[in-house]
Design an enzyme around this catalytic site. Structure first.
Site, PDB file in Angstrom:
ATOM      1  N   GLY A 126       0.826  -1.202   0.000  1.00 48.14           N
ATOM      2  CA  GLY A 126       0.000   0.000   0.000  1.00 48.14           C
ATOM      3  C   GLY A 126       0.859   1.250   0.000  1.00 48.14           C
ATOM      4  O   GLY A 126       2.089   1.191   0.127  1.00 48.14           O
ATOM      5  N   PHE A 127       0.209   2.379  -0.129  1.00 53.67           N
ATOM      6  CA  PHE A 127       0.934   3.649  -0.202  1.00 53.67           C
ATOM      7  C   PHE A 127       1.784   3.890   1.043  1.00 53.67           C
ATOM      8  O   PHE A 127       3.007   4.042   0.967  1.00 53.67           O
ATOM      9  CB  PHE A 127      -0.078   4.775  -0.419  1.00 53.67           C
ATOM     10  CG  PHE A 127       0.467   6.160  -0.230  1.00 53.67           C
ATOM     11  CD1 PHE A 127       1.653   6.546  -0.843  1.00 53.67           C
ATOM     12  CD2 PHE A 127      -0.216   7.089   0.541  1.00 53.67           C
ATOM     13  CE1 PHE A 127       2.154   7.837  -0.676  1.00 53.67           C
ATOM     14  CE2 PHE A 127       0.263   8.373   0.705  1.00 53.67           C
ATOM     15  CZ  PHE A 127       1.450   8.738   0.111  1.00 53.67           C
ATOM     16  N   ASP A 162       0.915  -9.145   2.181  1.00 56.28           N
ATOM     17  CA  ASP A 162      -0.242  -8.567   1.505  1.00 56.28           C
ATOM     18  C   ASP A 162      -0.803  -9.603   0.539  1.00 56.28           C
ATOM     19  O   ASP A 162      -0.056 -10.432   0.006  1.00 56.28           O
ATOM     20  CB  ASP A 162       0.129  -7.306   0.735  1.00 56.28           C
ATOM     21  CG  ASP A 162      -1.084  -6.455   0.411  1.00 56.28           C
ATOM     22  OD1 ASP A 162      -1.509  -5.687   1.293  1.00 56.28           O
ATOM     23  OD2 ASP A 162      -1.626  -6.566  -0.704  1.00 56.28           O
ATOM     24  N   GLY A 168      -3.070  -3.696  -3.010  1.00 56.54           N
ATOM     25  CA  GLY A 168      -1.705  -3.183  -2.970  1.00 56.54           C
ATOM     26  C   GLY A 168      -0.967  -3.434  -4.272  1.00 56.54           C
ATOM     27  O   GLY A 168      -1.243  -4.407  -4.985  1.00 56.54           O
ATOM     28  N   LEU A 188      -0.970  -2.434   9.000  1.00 52.80           N
ATOM     29  CA  LEU A 188      -1.558  -1.446   8.099  1.00 52.80           C
ATOM     30  C   LEU A 188      -2.588  -2.049   7.151  1.00 52.80           C
ATOM     31  O   LEU A 188      -3.318  -1.307   6.486  1.00 52.80           O
ATOM     32  CB  LEU A 188      -0.473  -0.753   7.267  1.00 52.80           C
ATOM     33  CG  LEU A 188       0.374   0.332   7.934  1.00 52.80           C
ATOM     34  CD1 LEU A 188       1.345  -0.268   8.938  1.00 52.80           C
ATOM     35  CD2 LEU A 188       1.143   1.132   6.894  1.00 52.80           C
ATOM     36  N   TYR A 200     -16.709   1.883   7.347  1.00 50.62           N
ATOM     37  CA  TYR A 200     -15.257   1.939   7.547  1.00 50.62           C
ATOM     38  C   TYR A 200     -14.928   2.494   8.925  1.00 50.62           C
ATOM     39  O   TYR A 200     -14.097   1.949   9.654  1.00 50.62           O
ATOM     40  CB  TYR A 200     -14.633   2.804   6.454  1.00 50.62           C
ATOM     41  CG  TYR A 200     -13.137   2.964   6.563  1.00 50.62           C
ATOM     42  CD1 TYR A 200     -12.282   1.879   6.415  1.00 50.62           C
ATOM     43  CD2 TYR A 200     -12.568   4.227   6.789  1.00 50.62           C
ATOM     44  CE1 TYR A 200     -10.909   2.029   6.498  1.00 50.62           C
ATOM     45  CE2 TYR A 200     -11.205   4.391   6.871  1.00 50.62           C
ATOM     46  CZ  TYR A 200     -10.377   3.286   6.727  1.00 50.62           C
ATOM     47  OH  TYR A 200      -9.013   3.443   6.817  1.00 50.62           O
ATOM     48  N   LYS A 237     -13.106   0.311  11.833  1.00 50.41           N
ATOM     49  CA  LYS A 237     -11.846   0.735  12.442  1.00 50.41           C
ATOM     50  C   LYS A 237     -12.015   0.981  13.941  1.00 50.41           C
ATOM     51  O   LYS A 237     -11.109   0.701  14.735  1.00 50.41           O
ATOM     52  CB  LYS A 237     -11.316   1.997  11.747  1.00 50.41           C
ATOM     53  CG  LYS A 237     -10.604   1.729  10.432  1.00 50.41           C
ATOM     54  CD  LYS A 237      -9.283   1.014  10.668  1.00 50.41           C
ATOM     55  CE  LYS A 237      -8.414   0.976   9.426  1.00 50.41           C
ATOM     56  NZ  LYS A 237      -7.112   0.324   9.654  1.00 50.41           N
TER      57      LYS A 237
END
Length: 326
Positions: A10-11, A31, A36, A77, A150, A154
């Site tokens: 991912g970023f 991942d 990703g 992450l 979301y 979370k």
């Protein structure tokens, strides 16, 4: 030091892996590559201290157990991110962000390994008491509005982490505020900064959702990575939640105008109703600004990169690497 980074392609994950390797760490990266991008990790593959394991947490539990036994810190992450992604598939959001987090925390608990869990400013929802402090109320909309899946997922994952922290596991929770920088996804599923830059460089109109007066605080990737690594090092941070973000607030319309100015383009700005882009089950929050005093005290964190400077660095990356889109 040895690390496990989930969501590595991912970023943020790819930048974090690179930074840990630069600090002479050994990195295990995980991942399933459903979202990703493996090309983000390609430059790291030449480093003998970098190891990649493909698969989700649920798919690779046995292998993960062996890896976790050997590492010092777990940076978790892996998540379904991006507003359009979680509006389109709320079931997947819960499966990944809640169920797989629980599975990982069970493994961490069994081996007594420190976890840094990356959460989001979305958990504050529609709370209008700004700036957000870590103990602020979380205010969500109706269950039929998929936008909130979301934030709820979370929040549930945070409760899982805090539950294990109360059992004695070293856990730190970080709430990121609108991260941007080189390498961010500029597709319709990506963040607004990279989408605006991609549209500007392609001489396309910049598409603003809603009226553009909604505000955000954008945080440059290098600042986020620095704060994330600090959370893995500081014993005094364990069992706590920290906002990681910039205090520099800007409206989305102002951001669009600034990016046009920095690119030197004379493009148009067009306005698109939320429902046309996200569908009928969406709701936005008007402002999102962090109080970062807790992170400043405990993690020595402060966003050092002014927005204009960070945008210039990001813009230069897009111009050199890809020109228009990514």
């Amino acid at each position: 030091m040895r690390y496990l980074v989930t969501g590595a392609p991912g970023f943020v994950g790819s930048h974090l892996c690179a930074a840990l390797l630069k600090r002479n760490g050994t990195v295990w990266a995980l991942d399933d590559l459903s979202k990703g991008r493996p090309e983000r990790l390609a430059p790291l593959g030449r480093n003998l201290r970098f190891h990649f394991l493909q698969g989700s947490i649920a798919q690779r539990l046995d292998a993960l157990a062996e890896i976790i036994e050997t590492v010092d810190v777990i940076y978790h992450l892996a998540a379904v991110v991006g507003v359009k992604n979680y509006v389109e598939d709320p079931v997947r959001v819960v499966e990944v962000n809640v169920c797989e987090t629980l599975a990982l925390m069970k493994l961490a608990w069994s081996h007594g390994k420190k976890v840094v869990f990356t959460s989001t400013s979305e958990v504050y929802g529609k709370n209008n008491e700004l700036p957000f402090t870590e103990d602020a109320d979380r205010v969500y909309g109706p269950a039929g509005t998929d936008r909130w899946c979301y934030a709820v997922a979370k929040s549930a994952a945070e409760h899982i982490c805090l539950g294990y922290a109360r059992r004695g596991l070293p856990v730190v929770i970080l709430r990121y505020f609108n991260v941007y920088g080189p390498g961010a996804d500029s597709s319709e599923y990506g963040g607004v900064v990279s989408r605006f830059i991609s549209q500007a460089l392609a001489d396309q109109p910049l598409t603003v959702h809603g009226d553009g007066n909604q505000t955000r605080s954008f945080t440059y990737i290098n600042d986020i990575v620095r704060g994330t690594i600090a959370a893995g090092k500081r014993v005094e941070a364990e069992g706590k939640i920290f906002n990681l973000g910039s205090n520099e607030e800007i409206s989305i319309l102002q951001l669009a105008r600034l990016i046009l100015q920095l690119t030197g383009k004379k493009g148009k700005i067009i306005f698109q109703p939320y429902s046309d882009f996200y569908g009928p089950h969406y709701e936005d929050m008007r402002r999102r600004v962090p109080d970062t005093s807790a992170a400043e005290r405990c993690l020595d964190f402060k966003a050092r990169t002014p927005l204009r400077e960070g945008l210039m660095k990001t813009l230069e990356w897009y111009r050199i690497r890809i020109g228009g889109g990514f």
